[in-house]
Design a protein around this motif. Structure first.
Motif, PDB file in Angstrom:
ATOM      1  N   GLN A 131      -6.868  -2.410 -21.969  1.00  0.00           N
ATOM      2  CA  GLN A 131      -7.158  -1.649 -20.944  1.00  0.00           C
ATOM      3  C   GLN A 131      -6.672  -0.051 -21.307  1.00  0.00           C
ATOM      4  O   GLN A 131      -5.956   0.567 -20.357  1.00  0.00           O
ATOM      5  CB  GLN A 131      -6.651  -1.991 -19.682  1.00  0.00           C
ATOM      6  CG  GLN A 131      -7.420  -3.161 -19.203  1.00  0.00           C
ATOM      7  CD  GLN A 131      -9.062  -3.086 -19.059  1.00  0.00           C
ATOM      8  OE1 GLN A 131      -9.407  -2.230 -18.388  1.00  0.00           O
ATOM      9  NE2 GLN A 131      -9.635  -4.266 -19.635  1.00  0.00           N
ATOM     10  N   GLY A 132      -6.442   0.336 -22.511  1.00  0.00           N
ATOM     11  CA  GLY A 132      -6.070   1.690 -22.590  1.00  0.00           C
ATOM     12  C   GLY A 132      -4.510   1.787 -23.053  1.00  0.00           C
ATOM     13  O   GLY A 132      -4.461   2.890 -23.695  1.00  0.00           O
ATOM     14  N   GLU A 133      -3.998   0.774 -22.812  1.00  0.00           N
ATOM     15  CA  GLU A 133      -2.509   1.088 -23.199  1.00  0.00           C
ATOM     16  C   GLU A 133      -2.272   1.018 -24.594  1.00  0.00           C
ATOM     17  O   GLU A 133      -2.836   0.244 -25.428  1.00  0.00           O
ATOM     18  CB  GLU A 133      -1.530  -0.212 -22.448  1.00  0.00           C
ATOM     19  CG  GLU A 133      -1.746  -0.265 -21.082  1.00  0.00           C
ATOM     20  CD  GLU A 133      -0.599  -1.663 -20.571  1.00  0.00           C
ATOM     21  OE1 GLU A 133       0.005  -1.901 -21.311  1.00  0.00           O
ATOM     22  OE2 GLU A 133      -0.866  -1.943 -19.297  1.00  0.00           O
ATOM     23  N   GLY A 134      -1.506   2.095 -25.112  1.00  0.00           N
ATOM     24  CA  GLY A 134      -1.249   2.076 -26.584  1.00  0.00           C
ATOM     25  C   GLY A 134      -2.089   3.186 -27.147  1.00  0.00           C
ATOM     26  O   GLY A 134      -1.976   3.281 -28.335  1.00  0.00           O
ATOM     27  N   PHE A 135      -3.279   3.546 -26.484  1.00  0.00           N
ATOM     28  CA  PHE A 135      -4.120   4.586 -27.263  1.00  0.00           C
ATOM     29  C   PHE A 135      -4.067   5.897 -26.685  1.00  0.00           C
ATOM     30  O   PHE A 135      -4.170   5.927 -25.393  1.00  0.00           O
ATOM     31  CB  PHE A 135      -5.601   3.796 -27.253  1.00  0.00           C
ATOM     32  CG  PHE A 135      -5.673   2.569 -27.836  1.00  0.00           C
ATOM     33  CD1 PHE A 135      -5.803   2.518 -29.281  1.00  0.00           C
ATOM     34  CD2 PHE A 135      -5.873   1.368 -27.268  1.00  0.00           C
ATOM     35  CE1 PHE A 135      -6.121   1.170 -29.727  1.00  0.00           C
ATOM     36  CE2 PHE A 135      -5.909   0.132 -27.929  1.00  0.00           C
ATOM     37  CZ  PHE A 135      -5.874  -0.041 -29.148  1.00  0.00           C
ATOM     38  N   ALA A 136      -4.309   6.894 -27.260  1.00  0.00           N
ATOM     39  CA  ALA A 136      -4.181   8.176 -26.853  1.00  0.00           C
ATOM     40  C   ALA A 136      -5.509   8.990 -27.474  1.00  0.00           C
ATOM     41  O   ALA A 136      -5.560   9.084 -28.851  1.00  0.00           O
ATOM     42  CB  ALA A 136      -2.943   9.052 -27.246  1.00  0.00           C
ATOM     43  N   LEU A 137      -6.314   9.139 -26.717  1.00  0.00           N
ATOM     44  CA  LEU A 137      -7.611   9.917 -27.119  1.00  0.00           C
ATOM     45  C   LEU A 137      -7.200  11.470 -27.682  1.00  0.00           C
ATOM     46  O   LEU A 137      -6.654  12.066 -26.857  1.00  0.00           O
ATOM     47  CB  LEU A 137      -8.642   9.837 -26.440  1.00  0.00           C
ATOM     48  CG  LEU A 137      -9.461   8.744 -26.290  1.00  0.00           C
ATOM     49  CD1 LEU A 137     -10.303   8.514 -25.051  1.00  0.00           C
ATOM     50  CD2 LEU A 137     -10.212   8.305 -27.539  1.00  0.00           C
ATOM     51  N   LEU A 138      -7.755  11.841 -28.565  1.00  0.00           N
ATOM     52  CA  LEU A 138      -7.557  13.379 -29.041  1.00  0.00           C
ATOM     53  C   LEU A 138      -8.610  14.322 -29.200  1.00  0.00           C
ATOM     54  O   LEU A 138      -8.761  15.282 -29.191  1.00  0.00           O
ATOM     55  CB  LEU A 138      -6.778  13.352 -30.497  1.00  0.00           C
ATOM     56  CG  LEU A 138      -5.643  12.589 -30.575  1.00  0.00           C
ATOM     57  CD1 LEU A 138      -5.248  12.774 -32.168  1.00  0.00           C
ATOM     58  CD2 LEU A 138      -4.411  12.963 -29.774  1.00  0.00           C
ATOM     59  N   VAL A 139      -9.928  13.587 -28.863  1.00  0.00           N
ATOM     60  CA  VAL A 139     -11.335  14.167 -28.614  1.00  0.00           C
ATOM     61  C   VAL A 139     -11.787  13.648 -27.423  1.00  0.00           C
ATOM     62  O   VAL A 139     -11.679  12.845 -26.864  1.00  0.00           O
ATOM     63  CB  VAL A 139     -12.040  14.030 -29.926  1.00  0.00           C
ATOM     64  CG1 VAL A 139     -11.540  14.467 -31.163  1.00  0.00           C
ATOM     65  CG2 VAL A 139     -12.202  12.458 -30.056  1.00  0.00           C
ATOM     66  N   GLU A 140     -13.010  14.577 -27.063  1.00  0.00           N
ATOM     67  CA  GLU A 140     -13.906  13.990 -25.927  1.00  0.00           C
ATOM     68  C   GLU A 140     -15.342  13.955 -26.505  1.00  0.00           C
ATOM     69  O   GLU A 140     -15.665  14.244 -27.502  1.00  0.00           O
ATOM     70  CB  GLU A 140     -13.883  15.358 -24.965  1.00  0.00           C
ATOM     71  CG  GLU A 140     -12.707  15.633 -24.347  1.00  0.00           C
ATOM     72  CD  GLU A 140     -13.002  17.018 -23.367  1.00  0.00           C
ATOM     73  OE1 GLU A 140     -13.946  17.509 -23.460  1.00  0.00           O
ATOM     74  OE2 GLU A 140     -11.716  17.347 -22.750  1.00  0.00           O
ATOM     75  N   GLN A 141     -16.118  13.142 -25.547  1.00  0.00           N
ATOM     76  CA  GLN A 141     -17.263  12.715 -25.710  1.00  0.00           C
ATOM     77  C   GLN A 141     -18.292  13.813 -25.972  1.00  0.00           C
ATOM     78  O   GLN A 141     -18.090  14.876 -25.026  1.00  0.00           O
ATOM     79  CB  GLN A 141     -18.118  11.947 -24.749  1.00  0.00           C
ATOM     80  CG  GLN A 141     -19.263  11.143 -24.991  1.00  0.00           C
ATOM     81  CD  GLN A 141     -19.626  10.034 -24.298  1.00  0.00           C
ATOM     82  OE1 GLN A 141     -18.654   9.030 -23.981  1.00  0.00           O
ATOM     83  NE2 GLN A 141     -20.859   9.599 -23.980  1.00  0.00           N
ATOM     84  N   GLY A 142     -19.088  14.019 -26.968  1.00  0.00           N
ATOM     85  CA  GLY A 142     -19.922  15.317 -26.997  1.00  0.00           C
ATOM     86  C   GLY A 142     -19.339  16.307 -28.001  1.00  0.00           C
ATOM     87  O   GLY A 142     -20.093  17.272 -28.403  1.00  0.00           O
ATOM     88  N   GLN A 143     -18.011  16.225 -28.189  1.00  0.00           N
ATOM     89  CA  GLN A 143     -17.487  17.286 -28.989  1.00  0.00           C
ATOM     90  C   GLN A 143     -17.791  16.891 -30.538  1.00  0.00           C
ATOM     91  O   GLN A 143     -17.904  15.858 -31.018  1.00  0.00           O
ATOM     92  CB  GLN A 143     -15.864  16.861 -28.900  1.00  0.00           C
ATOM     93  CG  GLN A 143     -15.083  17.867 -29.718  1.00  0.00           C
ATOM     94  CD  GLN A 143     -13.635  17.706 -29.516  1.00  0.00           C
ATOM     95  OE1 GLN A 143     -13.073  17.029 -28.534  1.00  0.00           O
ATOM     96  NE2 GLN A 143     -12.633  18.331 -30.306  1.00  0.00           N
ATOM     97  N   GLN A 144     -18.051  18.406 -31.136  1.00  0.00           N
ATOM     98  CA  GLN A 144     -18.233  18.438 -32.585  1.00  0.00           C
ATOM     99  C   GLN A 144     -16.797  18.367 -33.267  1.00  0.00           C
ATOM    100  O   GLN A 144     -15.981  19.146 -32.967  1.00  0.00           O
ATOM    101  CB  GLN A 144     -18.895  19.645 -32.980  1.00  0.00           C
ATOM    102  CG  GLN A 144     -20.257  19.841 -32.394  1.00  0.00           C
ATOM    103  CD  GLN A 144     -21.191  18.721 -33.339  1.00  0.00           C
ATOM    104  OE1 GLN A 144     -20.850  18.492 -34.624  1.00  0.00           O
ATOM    105  NE2 GLN A 144     -22.323  18.267 -32.531  1.00  0.00           N
ATOM    106  N   VAL A 145     -16.762  17.648 -34.369  1.00  0.00           N
ATOM    107  CA  VAL A 145     -15.522  17.204 -35.015  1.00  0.00           C
ATOM    108  C   VAL A 145     -15.606  17.441 -36.644  1.00  0.00           C
ATOM    109  O   VAL A 145     -16.833  17.405 -37.081  1.00  0.00           O
ATOM    110  CB  VAL A 145     -14.936  15.811 -34.811  1.00  0.00           C
ATOM    111  CG1 VAL A 145     -14.498  15.722 -33.462  1.00  0.00           C
ATOM    112  CG2 VAL A 145     -15.627  14.615 -35.459  1.00  0.00           C
TER     113      VAL A 145
END
Length: 840
Positions: A87-101
């Motif tokens: 349920q998300g524990e241990g994960f840290a997102l660094l981008v957002e949906q829709g973002q160009q990388v």
């Protein structure tokens, strides 16, 4: 890197060993239901973009990201297996949906230690989810670092095949269903939904919270954000809509099978209590089952420090303590060297380096100069370094802080003059916050029966040592462990990840009986391991060992092995940049012969290719490597490698104890060619004696040609692992088929029988060096079919010899023949258990 609009080379999003998709321990991923791709067992904690593109989907629980590349390829990057349950524990997102990388940009950071302790596996996936439009080419790497080329994808130039009409009919059907999959409709269940829908003509879609997605789109399905027990509407339109609807309802309403926990070893499987009350769940760091009194170990506490000490006396005290600890570690290292325990040597060599680290010593000295006691100065210096390691965000470095705490305690004990001896009752189960490696060695020497830690990791040095010592060990049981009153009897079921705090007398008796029976059997087998293995009617069976080094050969000899039945020479060739020369090879083979005393040694010539690749020997990319250039075929393609190895083998002494074995032979000409080369090389070297030359029977062709091969070979040895996969047409590394790749299949038994019969016509003996030789249930069958040598894993020599002594060879021959007519491997195993039951 873009070659053009359609072609793309993708870089590795993680660092670590690369695994083929079919070997992933998850049937949905392994079967390719989600699409083609690759897996990586990560060594770093940050997921990077494998190419430039747009983030088109992020998993609701943050464990997966999907990118769409410029050429339209959609890539699912999935961290770990069953990680949705965190349920998300241990994960840290660094981008957002829709973002160009951009290529190489960090996308997601993961706490490896936390995730490793709470999910099934860290193995991570990179899957092409719209592969019908693309062609994927694997670079066949064994390991990668972030940013290195990993896969090549190109858009198909041929026109797509016309799809079946899915909605020509006006017939419609729909229904509501609650999603039963744990964690909701994440990648794996979404793939099953897509696979189910693809089997019907009807167009199908799911609707949730006023959003809809076609069942044919994996990304769209995951994008709905459907959680466990959420209610969704399934709608189907087409001539088979009713059948499609029922199939989709069944898929959505049936949870995936939970195969995360393997059962305990058969020898120690005893019934568990039905109730889960009074049970702490942890992570298995070392397997086993045991019961005994729980004893809590408390951390050392220092007295108050006045801060008014003379620096010189404190410097001297610290120097004396450091020297004492250094001597202790050196003695530990020497003992580990004598036991040839390389893992223990590595751990305490690292401790020796930390003990001499100038950063630590300077920090302690600076505190001593300010008037602090040596005890407090040393503790403060260690604490500061531990904090630095833990703040780096790297779980592996943070774990090394435990090694620093180990040194902290050892030096403090030396400074305080405290005897380093815990007061423990016999057979105690130790409970503590976290043990250090030196703690473990001391506790092991005092006879503890098991270890329980509130913290710790399954990959720590303590876990490695516990496995080596055979001590059951559970970690990550949580702080509640330290609240349990000491002295009470508990059951430590490390295989099941459980600490049972209130077992009833019946449960305790069951565990004690199982443990005692196993201990007694193992000790008896160990004592008799050096004796010959004779059946009750006097048939001798040679029980040899499979080894990969002279150290393993020495252990096998001491453990009673009658010889080496398989020396895997690949250990000389892998994990290096250049091939070993003739002198190095000769020295290595001679060391194995020397380690085995007067026993024979079978040395298999180099068997690479397939799943074993060499960095310095680039082989062509093959669509099916296990059917390609490997074993003896590689020797034909690169004869200089084989000649060099044969020259080295010809020069060992005494050459009569050396037997050479050729892998992957399929016809007599291959054997005759090597026989001719041996003769020529022996003449060039001025040698009059040669080693025996045998053939490995690991493809059906060799088994069917056994009589012809035996005419020219000195012996035959059956490799049941490869023979199973080639006979059954099942990859032995395929997670979904592993249970079915069983060498006790009647077809395999027929090939073994034919091999033995063919060899007997020319007076040759047959051995088995595959995993079936180590299976005691198979021992009577192999003897009955005519096998005279079993080469097993070194720790099993005593067990298999004991099994041989319980059997009557004539009875084995009589009862084995009917097994060839049974319908399958399950039936064979059931019959074996009836005819020759294993010890309870």
């Amino acid at each position: 890197m873009h070659n053009n609009n359609n072609d793309l080379t993708l870089s590795a999003p993680l660092s670590g060993p690369v695994l083929p998709l079919h070997s992933v321990p998850d049937p949905v991923f392994a079967s390719g239901a989600m699409g083609d791709g690759v897996a990586i067992d990560p060594l770093n904690d940050t997921l990077h973009a494998p190419c430039a593109g747009q983030v088109i989907q992020i998993a609701r629980t943050g464990h997966a990201v999907t990118l769409r590349a410029a050429n339209g390829a959609e890539w699912l990057l999935h961290l770990g297996l069953d990680t949705v349950e965190l349920q998300g524990e241990g994960f840290a997102l660094l981008v957002e949906q829709g973002q160009q990388v951009s290529a190489g940009q960090p996308l997601l950071r993961v706490d490896l230690d936390h995730v490793a302790q709470h999910c099934r596996s860290l193995i991570s996936l990179m899957i092409l989810t719209n592969g019908e439009h693309f062609e994927l080419r694997h670079l066949n790497l064994s390991s990668v670092k972030v940013g290195e080329p990993l896969l090549h994808v190109s858009r198909r130039t041929d026109a797509p095949r016309p799809e079946r009409s899915r909605a020509d009919s006006s017939e419609q059907a729909s229904a509501l269903i609650r999603v039963a999959h744990r964690g909701g409709l994440h990648a794996r269940p979404a793939a099953l939904v897509r696979q189910t829908a693809a089997a019907f003509n009807s167009h199908s879609q799911l609707t949730f919270n006023d959003k809809s997605a076609p069942c044919t789109s994996l990304i769209a399905l995951m994008g709905l954000g459907i959680g466990e027990q959420d209610e969704v509407r399934v709608s189907c339109q087409g001539d088979d809509c009713q059948a499609a609807l029922q199939a989709l309802l069944k898929t959505l309403g049936s949870a995936l099978a939970d195969d995360a926990h393997a059962p305990a070893p058969a020898a120690l499987q005893v019934p568990r209590p039905a109730s889960e009350d009074g049970v702490l769940q942890g992570v298995c760091a070392a397997p086993g089952l045991v019961c005994g009194p729980l004893v809590r170990l408390s951390a050392m506490e220092l007295p108050e420090d006045s801060g008014q000490h003379q620096p010189e006396s404190q410097r001297l005290a610290l120097s004396t303590a450091l020297e004492q600890v250094r001597g202790d570690i050196l003695r530990t290292l020497e003992q580990a060297r004598q036991r040839r325990d390389q893992q223990e040597q590595d751990i305490f060599n690292a401790h020796l380096g930390l003990l001499e680290d100038p950063t630590l010593l300077d920090a302690a000295d600076a505190a001593i100069v300010q008037g602090r006691a040596a005890t407090h100065a040393w503790s403060a210096a260690i604490a500061e370094q531990c904090q630095i390691l833990q703040q780096l965000g790297n779980p592996l470095l943070a774990e090394r802080a435990n090694d620093l705490r180990d040194l902290q305690q050892r030096v403090l004990r030396a400074l305080l003059g405290e005897a380093w001896q815990y007061q423990l009752p016999p057979g105690a189960l130790v409970a503590t916050q976290e043990l250090t490696p030196s703690d473990l060695l001391q506790l092991s020497a005092q006879g503890v029966a098991g270890l329980c830690m509130a913290a710790g990791g399954a990959t720590s040095h303590v876990a490695i040592l516990a496995r080596g010592k055979g001590l059951p060990c559970l970690v990550a049981l949580g702080p509640v462990l330290l609240e349990i009153e000491g002295g009470q009897t508990v059951v430590l079921d490390a295989d099941g990840g459980r600490l049972e705090l209130a077992p009833d007398p019946q449960r305790i008796a069951q565990v004690q009986e199982a443990v005692a029976a196993r201990r007694q059997r193992r000790e008896q087998q160990r004592q008799q391991a050096r004796d010959p293995a004779l059946t009750r009617d006097g048939q001798p069976i040679e029980v040899a060992a499979n080894v990969a080094s002279s150290a393993e050969a020495r252990d096998a000899h001491q453990g009673g092995a009658d010889g080496v039945g398989l020396l895997r020479t690949e250990f000389l060739f892998v994990d290096r940049q250049t091939a070993p020369d003739e002198a190095e090879q000769r020295q290595a083979y001679q060391a194995v012969l020397d380690a085995m005393g007067d026993k024979p040694v079978i040395i298999r010539t180099i068997d690479v290719g397939g799943d074993k690749q060499l960095d310095y020997l680039p082989l062509p990319v093959e669509a099916n490597p296990v059917l390609g250039l490997r074993g003896i075929r590689l020797a034909q393609a690169r004869p200089e490698l084989m000649d060099q190895q044969l020259r080295a083998l010809l020069q060992v002494s005494p050459v009569q104890r050396c037997r050479v074995m050729l892998p992957m032979v399929t016809e007599v000409a291959e054997l005759l060619h090597i026989r001719q080369r041996l003769n020529q090389l022996a003449t060039e070297l001025g040698l009059t004696q040669q080693p025996e030359l045998g053939v490995m029977i690991e493809v059906p062709a060799a088994a069917l040609m056994a009589e012809h091969l035996a005419k020219h070979a000195d012996f035959l040895s059956i490799g049941t692992n490869d023979l199973s996969q080639y006979t059954l047409a099942m990859d032995r590394d395929h997670a979904g088929l592993a249970a079915r790749v069983d060498a006790l299949h009647p077809a395999l038994l027929r090939l073994i029988a034919q091999t033995c019969s063919g060899a007997e016509r020319h007076g040759r003996w047959v051995g088995v060096c595959g995993a079936l030789a180590s299976d005691p249930l198979a021992t009577p069958v192999l003897i009955g079919l005519g096998v005279r040598e079993l080469s097993v894993s070194p720790p099993q020599v005593g067990e298999i010899k004991d099994r041989v002594r319980q059997l009557d060879a004539a009875e084995c021959r009589r009862l084995s023949q009917p097994l060839l007519d049974l319908p399958g491997a399950v039936a064979v195993r059931e019959a074996c258990a009836r005819h020759w039951p294993l010890n309870p």
